[in-house]
Design an enzyme around this catalytic site. Structure first.
Site, short mmCIF file in Angstrom:
data_model
loop_
_atom_site.label_atom_id
_atom_site.label_comp_id
_atom_site.label_asym_id
_atom_site.label_seq_id
_atom_site.Cartn_x
_atom_site.Cartn_y
_atom_site.Cartn_z
N LYS A 100 -25.27 -17.68 -0.18
CA LYS A 100 -25.56 -16.35 0.36
C LYS A 100 -24.90 -16.11 1.72
O LYS A 100 -24.54 -14.99 2.05
CB LYS A 100 -27.07 -16.14 0.47
N GLU A 122 -33.38 -6.06 3.01
CA GLU A 122 -34.64 -6.43 2.40
C GLU A 122 -34.53 -7.89 1.96
O GLU A 122 -33.42 -8.43 1.86
CB GLU A 122 -34.91 -5.58 1.18
N SER A 387 -24.96 -23.26 -6.82
CA SER A 387 -25.07 -22.21 -5.80
C SER A 387 -25.90 -22.61 -4.58
O SER A 387 -25.68 -22.08 -3.49
CB SER A 387 -25.64 -20.94 -6.42
#
Ligand SMILES: *Cc1c(COP(=O)(O)O)cnc(C)c1O
Length: 410
Positions: A100, A122, A387
């Site tokens: 991320k 958010e 990931s």
């Protein structure tokens, strides 16, 4: 082979001017929000090509994020299933433990070039909030994270991390008090504050230009992996795979390989099974629709309201999917498959014991598919995007699966 060569011009065509990937994408916004997204689009197009921006982003990737992350050959794990070789792209070794940060640092840098002082987003499980709070601290910007009250209660460690990093965690107290309401609240804040702030969405979705921007920032995964794999082995992998929640790590991994002779598999969570509310396998069970300002596949009822979703991996339980995935499936370039909770957890424990790597439960879905592929093919190779790391998951896993005894005493 033609199937692959057709993709040479893919990036010139998609998305188009209006943000469409074929039939999917676009931008559906209340009039008050249009200028904010227009500004983001125009700035991104102007800035992202500049040598200064690219050089600064490269330096951040190297010195702060610790990139390039390695490609690793799982020799012990591969041996369990025959001669097919499993490789991992180690995004778990990226700073903060997942992919991320790749797009959060890109968005933070864009905000800096645009002269913004604040990052808004958010968060559901808190992973995106932590990555964005990290970027905000790096750039010396304010950071407002909108989070449902229910999620704040459930995700204490991530709430603490965000606050330690200097972010404001703003509780959202209406409706179901979870991710959907948090998205609404973050959109509203963006509308009121876009002179000073930029909105940073958590995946390759939302209104144009976010699906494109997030994909571009995540493509560092696939570009690195492609070079590294070619250097290690002298050829392409036969297949690549990644898990698909909103679709950012997967598009980052996949898009640099589109014109190569490589089969591509996106893996969605089948959860407890195929009944409504038991999974979040949007490409498998969804229909075309509109959510949060864009068009794509959605898990929705007859009235277009999002259906309840579930996955053991909290980063995968979104009722939609990034529009580019829907397009890549229409083109026949990416295959979408599923992995259940149980398959993901078995893969999780196998990677722990055979390779000394504790993966995120999200990533374990892609790994479960890599294992299935290795069992079925007996030779060749598959490169799997890992990931994230599993540190965030161990309390939950231990409570529900112990240390994986049941998977090893069959
Ligand atoms: C958030 C998350 C995902 C899912 O997000 P995508 O946008 O689909 O990549 C996958 N893996 C990890 C480790 C995550 O934190």
């Amino acid at each position: 082979m033609n199937k692959y060569r057709d993709f040479d011009n893919y990036f010139k065509e998609f998305p188009n001017e209006k943000g469409y990937f074929g039939e999917y994408g676009g931008s559906f916004l209340p009039p008050e929000l249009i200028p904010a997204f227009e500004e983001a689009k125009n700035s991104y197009e102007a800035i992202c090509q500049s040598a200064q921006f690219i050089n600064e982003l490269r330096r951040i990737r190297k010195d702060f994020q610790g990139r390039p992350t390695p490609v690793y050959h799982c020799e012990r794990l591969s041996k369990l299933f025959g001669n097919c070789q499993i490789y991992l792209k180690r995004e778990d070794l990226n700073h903060t433990g997942a992919h991320k940060l790749n797009h959060c640092m890109g968005e933070g840098l864009l905000a800096k070039y645009m002269g913004k002082k604040k990052l808004i987003a958010e968060t559901g499980a808190g992973q995106h909030g932590v990555a964005l709070a990290t970027a905000a601290a790096y750039f010396g910007m304010e950071c407002d994270i909108y989070m449902g009250e229910v999620d704040i209660e459930k995700q204490k460690p991530n709430v603490i991390r965000m606050k330690m990093l200097g972010a404001n965690v703003i509780p959202v107290t209406h409706g179901l008090k979870t991710l959907k309401e948090a998205v609404d609240a973050a959109f509203e804040a963006y509308m009121n504050e876009y002179d000073d702030a930029i909105y940073c969405i958590g995946s390759a979705l939302g209104p144009h230009p976010f699906p494109m921007m997030v994909r571009d920032f995540q493509a560092v995964i696939g570009h690195e992996a492609r070079d590294q794999f070619l250097e290690m082995t002298g050829h392409f992998p036969d297949a690549i795979t990644a898990c698909v929640g909103g679709g950012s790590n997967s598009l980052g991994m996949f898009t640099p390989f589109l014109a190569d002779p490589v089969e591509i598999y996106g893996i969605e969570p089948l959860g407890r099974g195929s009944n409504v509310g038991d999974h979040a396998a949007t490409m498998q069970f969804g229909t075309k629709g509109r959510l949060h300002g864009f068009e794509s596949y959605l898990l929705q009822d007859e009235n277009g309201e999002p259906l309840p979703v579930y996955s053991i991996a909290s980063g995968l339980d979104y009722p939609g999917v990034g529009p580019e995935h829907a397009h890549l499936r229409d083109l026949g370039r990416v295959h979408y498959e599923t992995a259940s909770d149980e398959e993901a957890m078995e893969a999780f424990f196998l990677l722990c014991r055979y390779e000394g790597i504790i993966p995120a439960i999200e990533s374990s879905h892609a790994l479960a598919y890599a294992i299935r592929y290795a069992k079925e093919h007996k030779s060749g190779s598959i490169l799997c995007c890992l990931s994230g790391r599993g540190d965030k998951d161990i309390d939950y896993v231990y409570e529900n699966y112990g240390c994986g005894e049941k998977f090893f005493n069959k």
